[in-house]
Design a protein around this motif. Structure first.
Motif, mmCIF file in Angstrom:
data_model
loop_
_atom_site.group_PDB
_atom_site.id
_atom_site.type_symbol
_atom_site.label_atom_id
_atom_site.label_comp_id
_atom_site.label_asym_id
_atom_site.label_seq_id
_atom_site.Cartn_x
_atom_site.Cartn_y
_atom_site.Cartn_z
ATOM 1 N N TRP A 62 61.672 36.601 27.706
ATOM 2 C CA TRP A 62 62.000 35.223 27.304
ATOM 3 C C TRP A 62 61.356 34.186 28.227
ATOM 4 C CZ3 TRP A 62 65.563 39.226 27.589
ATOM 5 C CH2 TRP A 62 66.135 39.462 28.845
ATOM 6 N N GLU A 63 61.108 34.560 29.479
ATOM 7 C CA GLU A 63 60.389 33.650 30.388
ATOM 8 C C GLU A 63 58.965 33.425 29.876
ATOM 9 O OE1 GLU A 63 61.304 32.089 33.146
ATOM 10 O OE2 GLU A 63 63.074 33.116 33.965
ATOM 11 N N GLY A 64 58.345 34.493 29.400
ATOM 12 C CA GLY A 64 57.001 34.382 28.845
ATOM 13 C C GLY A 64 56.987 33.530 27.582
ATOM 14 N N ILE A 65 58.042 33.658 26.769
ATOM 15 C CA ILE A 65 58.134 32.858 25.542
ATOM 16 C C ILE A 65 58.120 31.376 25.881
ATOM 17 C CG2 ILE A 65 59.668 32.203 23.648
ATOM 18 C CD1 ILE A 65 60.567 35.126 23.524
ATOM 19 N N LEU A 66 58.937 30.990 26.861
ATOM 20 C CA LEU A 66 59.021 29.582 27.251
ATOM 21 C C LEU A 66 57.660 29.049 27.677
ATOM 22 C CD1 LEU A 66 60.664 27.031 27.905
ATOM 23 C CD2 LEU A 66 61.139 28.009 30.163
ATOM 24 N N SER A 124 69.944 35.298 26.228
ATOM 25 C CA SER A 124 68.772 34.860 26.983
ATOM 26 C C SER A 124 67.573 34.629 26.065
ATOM 27 C CB SER A 124 68.402 35.911 28.045
ATOM 28 O OG SER A 124 69.446 36.068 28.982
ATOM 29 N N TYR A 125 67.389 35.528 25.108
ATOM 30 C CA TYR A 125 66.244 35.430 24.205
ATOM 31 C C TYR A 125 66.310 34.158 23.364
ATOM 32 C CZ TYR A 125 62.681 36.942 20.852
ATOM 33 O OH TYR A 125 61.550 37.018 20.069
ATOM 34 N N TRP A 126 67.465 33.890 22.754
ATOM 35 C CA TRP A 126 67.590 32.709 21.891
ATOM 36 C C TRP A 126 67.636 31.413 22.706
ATOM 37 C CZ3 TRP A 126 68.597 37.227 19.363
ATOM 38 C CH2 TRP A 126 68.234 37.294 18.006
ATOM 39 N N LEU A 206 52.022 38.305 27.506
ATOM 40 C CA LEU A 206 53.395 37.866 27.758
ATOM 41 C C LEU A 206 54.090 38.763 28.787
ATOM 42 C CD1 LEU A 206 54.379 37.079 24.086
ATOM 43 C CD2 LEU A 206 54.814 35.514 25.979
ATOM 44 N N ILE A 207 53.923 40.070 28.615
ATOM 45 C CA ILE A 207 54.552 41.017 29.535
ATOM 46 C C ILE A 207 53.944 40.903 30.929
ATOM 47 C CG2 ILE A 207 54.935 43.462 30.032
ATOM 48 C CD1 ILE A 207 55.006 43.932 27.002
ATOM 49 N N LYS A 208 52.637 40.694 30.983
ATOM 50 C CA LYS A 208 51.955 40.555 32.277
ATOM 51 C C LYS A 208 52.497 39.356 33.043
ATOM 52 C CE LYS A 208 47.374 40.124 34.384
ATOM 53 N NZ LYS A 208 45.908 39.994 34.132
ATOM 54 N N TYR A 209 52.795 38.284 32.320
ATOM 55 C CA TYR A 209 53.354 37.093 32.964
ATOM 56 C C TYR A 209 54.828 37.306 33.330
ATOM 57 C CZ TYR A 209 55.290 32.388 33.445
ATOM 58 O OH TYR A 209 55.948 31.271 33.903
ATOM 59 N N SER A 210 55.580 37.927 32.433
ATOM 60 C CA SER A 210 57.035 38.036 32.603
ATOM 61 C C SER A 210 57.456 39.142 33.559
ATOM 62 C CB SER A 210 57.706 38.269 31.244
ATOM 63 O OG SER A 210 57.456 37.220 30.363
ATOM 64 N N ARG A 345 51.863 27.032 38.554
ATOM 65 C CA ARG A 345 50.548 27.547 38.971
ATOM 66 C C ARG A 345 50.381 29.020 38.600
ATOM 67 N NH1 ARG A 345 52.292 23.594 42.060
ATOM 68 N NH2 ARG A 345 50.814 22.124 42.990
ATOM 69 N N LYS A 346 51.352 29.557 37.865
ATOM 70 C CA LYS A 346 51.354 30.958 37.432
ATOM 71 C C LYS A 346 51.318 31.929 38.610
ATOM 72 C CE LYS A 346 49.285 30.039 32.902
ATOM 73 N NZ LYS A 346 48.212 30.345 31.945
ATOM 74 N N GLU A 347 51.991 31.558 39.691
ATOM 75 C CA GLU A 347 52.074 32.415 40.876
ATOM 76 C C GLU A 347 53.485 32.986 40.998
ATOM 77 O OE1 GLU A 347 49.502 31.058 44.408
ATOM 78 O OE2 GLU A 347 50.094 29.163 43.465
ATOM 79 N N SER A 348 53.881 33.730 40.000
ATOM 80 C CA SER A 348 55.231 34.293 39.989
ATOM 81 C C SER A 348 55.423 35.334 41.091
ATOM 82 C CB SER A 348 55.527 34.917 38.620
ATOM 83 O OG SER A 348 54.514 35.828 38.246
ATOM 84 N N ASN A 349 54.330 35.896 41.588
ATOM 85 C CA ASN A 349 54.439 36.890 42.658
ATOM 86 C C ASN A 349 54.987 36.272 43.946
ATOM 87 O OD1 ASN A 349 51.898 35.458 42.738
ATOM 88 N ND2 ASN A 349 51.254 36.842 44.366
ATOM 89 N N VAL A 350 54.659 34.994 44.192
ATOM 90 C CA VAL A 350 55.164 34.321 45.383
ATOM 91 C C VAL A 350 56.678 34.179 45.309
ATOM 92 C CG1 VAL A 350 55.098 32.187 46.737
ATOM 93 C CG2 VAL A 350 53.000 33.053 45.673
ATOM 94 N N ILE A 351 57.170 33.863 44.117
ATOM 95 C CA ILE A 351 58.611 33.744 43.911
ATOM 96 C C ILE A 351 59.296 35.078 44.193
ATOM 97 C CG2 ILE A 351 60.408 33.299 42.196
ATOM 98 C CD1 ILE A 351 58.551 31.366 40.853
#
Length: 468
Positions: A62-66, A124-126, A206-210, A345-351
């Motif tokens: 759902w994070e990727g969807i957003l 979460s999805y909806w 989407l999965i790669k981002y989420s 910045r699409k740096e989810s790894n830092v988070i």
């Protein structure tokens, strides 16, 4: 204006979220009077496991969807078709696996636990889909439906039928299911489903981002819920029930903070790269810090009064935990705001790394301090972990943008809240004493935040004149 768009989103999310968070307060007298601490401790433990497992098992898709719907609105049908199929397939697979495990291990309330996890995934999805589609009304209506059903069933099943623990499972599942149905009626995610729109390449993106964000939830779980495992193992499941009531006061803190963070996350995606984005980020953060700490200072004497009037039996021993939980929630909120800078910045790894460090500190500290300080050791460890996460993210984000954090304000307001906590604890049983402290705190905060108050008053006056 950008600020008007942010304020509008905050107002809409607040309407829906208010009702849900308010339940946390409404149920405290009900739970402490009618639910045994052992049963509530067990239910809180199950909730902790569900909050850990669901995001991980579904890779927080759902994070990727957003993110992807906001950025690639032309692929909206492909995004939802692909994620619909993916989540549906995973649900069937996990259902079969859990059925086998529950039969072999004879898990108490196994079917209820599975349904609770499944509906939690659906919520979460909806929810994220509604935010991605900018349908804030569907989001709010869904939360209201959840509230109405949950409240009604809790009162009926606990007070009238005296069901105890089963009532908690039934009301949780029914409330979540009602929310999903209402939001589906508005969003029609499955009604508009088209198999021809399935896109495996897009799903992989989407999965790669989420996926890193789902791993990140493990770290958040360590901070927010890992303490429950430590408490059950080292202190006792009854103490986990007391801890769960104290934690509900921390949840009320998220009434406003979660709304601001949700609205800001969307805004950060939209303004990333724009001129003046860093300055906008800093202004919102400064407002957030002052508002949150002011809210904590007011909530502390209010909480002492609430405990005196509405918290019964052994649950009242958790009173002194709540101010520490408030501070921990505050620094989690600040960290989430800083985290939006990395997500943009699409740096989810830092988070992930910053949250993991905080999680390890929280759980490690709890394991050491719980046998010595009891529940206080658990909440203090969580506070230390969230402060470390805040500092790590601030230092790392400063390398990526013009970040202006007023550390003196943050430290000063933190110390002010600690002083209020200390003063309130000097005479915790006197309601009149707490009311006097509350009046003094409100007066001090009004003086300290008069610039913000005057700005809001000016904006309200301008709108009233414009409506004439």
């Amino acid at each position: 204006m950008k600020i008007d768009r942010l304020v509008e989103n905050i107002k809409i999310y607040f309407f829906g979220t208010f009702s849900t968070k308010l339940i946390q307060f409404l149920f405290i007298p009900l739970y402490t009077k009618y639910i045994d601490s052992f049963e509530l401790g067990y239910f809180n433990l199950i909730l902790s496991v569900v909050w850990f497992a669901v995001p991980l098992l579904y890779q927080t898709i759902w994070e990727g969807i957003l993110r992807f719907v906001i950025e690639k609105s032309e692929n909206e049908e492909r995004i939802f078709t692909s994620t619909n199929l993916y989540c549906f397939g995973l649900s069937i697979l996990y259902g079969l696996v859990f059925l086998l495990i529950s039969l072999l291990m004879e898990i108490n309330y196994g079917f209820s636990i599975f349904l609770m996890a499944l509906t939690q995934m659906g919520v979460s999805y909806w929810q994220f889909s509604a935010r991605a589609l900018k349908n804030s009304k569907a989001y709010s209506f869904g939360l209201v439906a959840n509230t109405v059903i949950t409240v009604a069933l809790n009162f009926i099943l606990i007070m009238i039928f005296k069901l105890g623990l089963p009532a908690l499972f039934i009301s949780n599942i029914a409330g979540s299911l009602a929310m999903i149905i209402v939001m589906e009626m508005k969003l029609r995610l499955f009604a508009n489903f088209r198999i021809s729109k399935f896109d495996i390449s897009l799903l992989k993106q989407l999965i790669k981002y989420s996926f890193p964000l789902s791993i990140n939830t493990i770290s958040w779980w360590l901070i927010n819920s890992g303490g429950s495992i430590i408490i059950v193992n080292q202190i006792g499941i009854e103490e986990n029930g007391i801890y769960s009531i104290s934690s509900r006061f921390g949840m009320i803190m998220t009434l406003i903070t979660s709304v601001v963070n949700m609205a800001w996350q969307e805004e950060s995606f939209r303004i990333h790269g724009e001129k003046g984005a860093d300055n906008y980020f800093n202004r919102v953060f400064d407002f957030l810090v002052r508002s949150v700490f002011s809210g904590i200072a007011v909530l502390i004497p209010v909480t002492f009064i609430f405990y005196r009037w509405f918290v019964y039996g052994e649950y009242s021993t958790g009173l002194l935990l709540t101010p520490i939980i408030y501070l921990s929630t505050a620094f989690s909120t600040f960290s989430s705001h800083l985290g939006s800078g990395f997500l943009a910045r699409k740096e989810s790894n830092v988070i992930f790394y910053s949250t993991l460090v905080a999680g390890i500190i929280s759980v490690g500290g709890a394991a050491v301090l719980a046998p010595i300080l009891g529940l206080m050791g658990v909440v203090v460890s969580s506070l230390i972990g969230t402060v470390c996460m805040f500092l790590i993210r601030a230092l790392m984000l400063k390398k990526r943008m013009v970040l202006e954090l007023k550390y003196i304000n943050t430290i000063g307001l933190s110390l002010f809240c600690i002083c209020v906590m200390f003063v309130c604890s000097l005479n915790s049983v006197s309601v009149i004493y707490q009311m006097i402290i509350l009046i003094i705190v409100v007066a001090v905060l009004f003086f300290a935040n008069r610039d913000i108050i005057f700005v809001f008053q000016s904006r309200i006056n301008q709108k009233l004149k414009g409506n004439r």
